[in-house]
Design an enzyme around this catalytic site. Structure first.
Site, PDB file in Angstrom:
ATOM      1  N   SER A 142      -2.303  -4.284   6.176  1.00 13.19           N
ATOM      2  CA  SER A 142      -2.356  -4.039   4.599  1.00 13.19           C
ATOM      3  C   SER A 142      -2.342  -5.341   3.901  1.00 13.19           C
ATOM      4  O   SER A 142      -1.586  -6.244   4.264  1.00 13.19           O
ATOM      5  CB  SER A 142      -0.952  -3.371   4.166  1.00 13.19           C
ATOM      6  OG  SER A 142      -0.774  -3.267   3.175  1.00 13.19           O
ATOM      7  N   TYR A 167       7.886  -1.700   4.366  1.00 13.72           N
ATOM      8  CA  TYR A 167       6.389  -1.632   4.584  1.00 13.72           C
ATOM      9  C   TYR A 167       5.638  -2.709   5.075  1.00 13.72           C
ATOM     10  O   TYR A 167       4.962  -2.492   6.015  1.00 13.72           O
ATOM     11  CB  TYR A 167       5.876  -0.608   3.607  1.00 13.72           C
ATOM     12  CG  TYR A 167       4.193  -0.449   3.695  1.00 13.72           C
ATOM     13  CD1 TYR A 167       3.887   0.429   4.523  1.00 13.72           C
ATOM     14  CD2 TYR A 167       3.406  -1.087   2.852  1.00 13.72           C
ATOM     15  CE1 TYR A 167       2.615   0.648   4.807  1.00 13.72           C
ATOM     16  CE2 TYR A 167       1.917  -0.865   3.232  1.00 13.72           C
ATOM     17  CZ  TYR A 167       1.543   0.065   3.840  1.00 13.72           C
ATOM     18  OH  TYR A 167       0.187   0.102   4.335  1.00 13.72           O
TER      19      TYR A 167
END
Length: 332
Positions: A142, A167
């Protein structure tokens, strides 16, 4: 090829599954169909690939009614025993690992979900690839791994050791775990740092879906940091058209590689909202709020390395991408 696609009921996983089937690959798709967002959307994606909700039993393979080469299994990544059986019972040429507990904000209140899925689950994927000699593992990282970096555009040569959320920390952990397995066992791995993917069948917790829904319902848009943010919004077709050649071609020089996948052209949140308004024929009601915890001001992908591998091809414009999403949204 025979490809394992994890997260095949998810946004990117669904589109990749369709693309692989259309070019003639055999696909085994897995997904735990959790309730992080509306499961109705996940079942609707599965229905598009010929998998009915009624036919799904946890751990049991379901054959598609539309594609003879597609089998779906409802399965959690951290179910170690069944993941072991999955790899043992199949002969995969490649694995495209897209399943994860997503979302920056959700990680502030439900951290354990990220450890269970993104750490334990990824470990099970790596072990399957090691034991059963998978030729190539492509996995979703990501843009959030860049965290508090200030240097733009974001390049894979930069350090990415200041995550702004759990995350992001789990995604960076995945890259490090993949590096260890590539180094120790020679497993070819490719980590893809996705930049704000959007388009038809997208996630309801993402900006485009949230903004469109609010404008349609005449509700106030929550615009964080008073709108003073930019994102490298990347249309789903551009993502898939880059994943396919990357999946087919692991690096010939180094078993471990990390690549950015983004349009390479950030736009402001206000300009993005304006495009939605234009397509809906309605004006947004803005509710300006301060920056959220875990968020960053701007994302911008340096795609030089990606284009050296995949070639330089046109990217879908924001105008076209938003228009296609709104057309889908109105029919869904």
């Amino acid at each position: 090829m025979k490809v394992l696609v994890t997260g095949s009921a998810g946004f990117i996983g669904f589109h990749l599954t369709v693309a692989l089937l259309l070019r003639g690959d055999e696909v085994i798709g897995i997904d735990n169909i959790n309730d992080y967002y509306e499961v109705s959307l996940k079942y609707a994606r599965l229905a598009e690939t010929g998998i009915s909700k009624e036919s799904i039993v946890y751990g049991a393979p379901t054959r598609s009614s539309r594609h003879a080469q597609y089998t779906f299994i409802k399965l959690a990544l951290n179910d170690r025993r069944r993941m072991e059986l999955l790899f043992a019972g199949q002969t995969f040429d490649a694995v495209c690992h897209l399943a994860a507990q997503a979302g920056v904000r959700y990680s502030l209140t439900n951290p354990q979900a990220y450890i269970d899925s993104n750490i334990y689950g990824f470990m099970n994927i790596l072990e399957g690839c090691r034991k059963y000699q998978i030729k190539h593992l492509v996995y979703a990282s990501s843009s959030s791994v860049y965290g508090l970096n200030k240097e733009l555009p974001f390049s894979t040569t930069q350090a990415a050791d200041r995550p702004a959320s759990l995350y992001a920390a789990t995604k960076k952990s995945n890259e490090l775990m993949a590096h260890a397995y590539s180094h120790l066992f020679g497993i070819p791995t490719t980590g893809l740092r996705f930049f704000t993917v959007y388009g038809p069948w997208g996630r309801p917790d993402m900006a485009l879906f949230l903004f469109t829904r609010a404008i349609e319902k005449r509700e106030a848009l929550k615009v964080f940091n008073y709108g003073l943010m930019k994102r490298d919004f990347t249309y789903i077709d551009d993502i898939i058209s880059r994943i396919l050649p990357l999946l087919d071609s692991p690096s010939a020089t180094d078993p471990y590689r990390i690549l950015n996948i983004g349009r390479g052209k950030p736009i402001s949140l206000f300009d993005f909202i304006t495009e939605i308004e234009k397509n809906l024929g309605k004006k947004a009601i803005h509710q300006h709020l301060p920056m959220q915890d875990g968020d960053v001001l701007e994302t911008w992908a340096d795609v030089t390395q990606l284009e050296l591998i995949c070639g330089r091809h046109p990217w879908v414009s924001t105008e076209e991408g938003v228009r296609k999403f709104i057309e889908w949204y109105k029919t869904y």
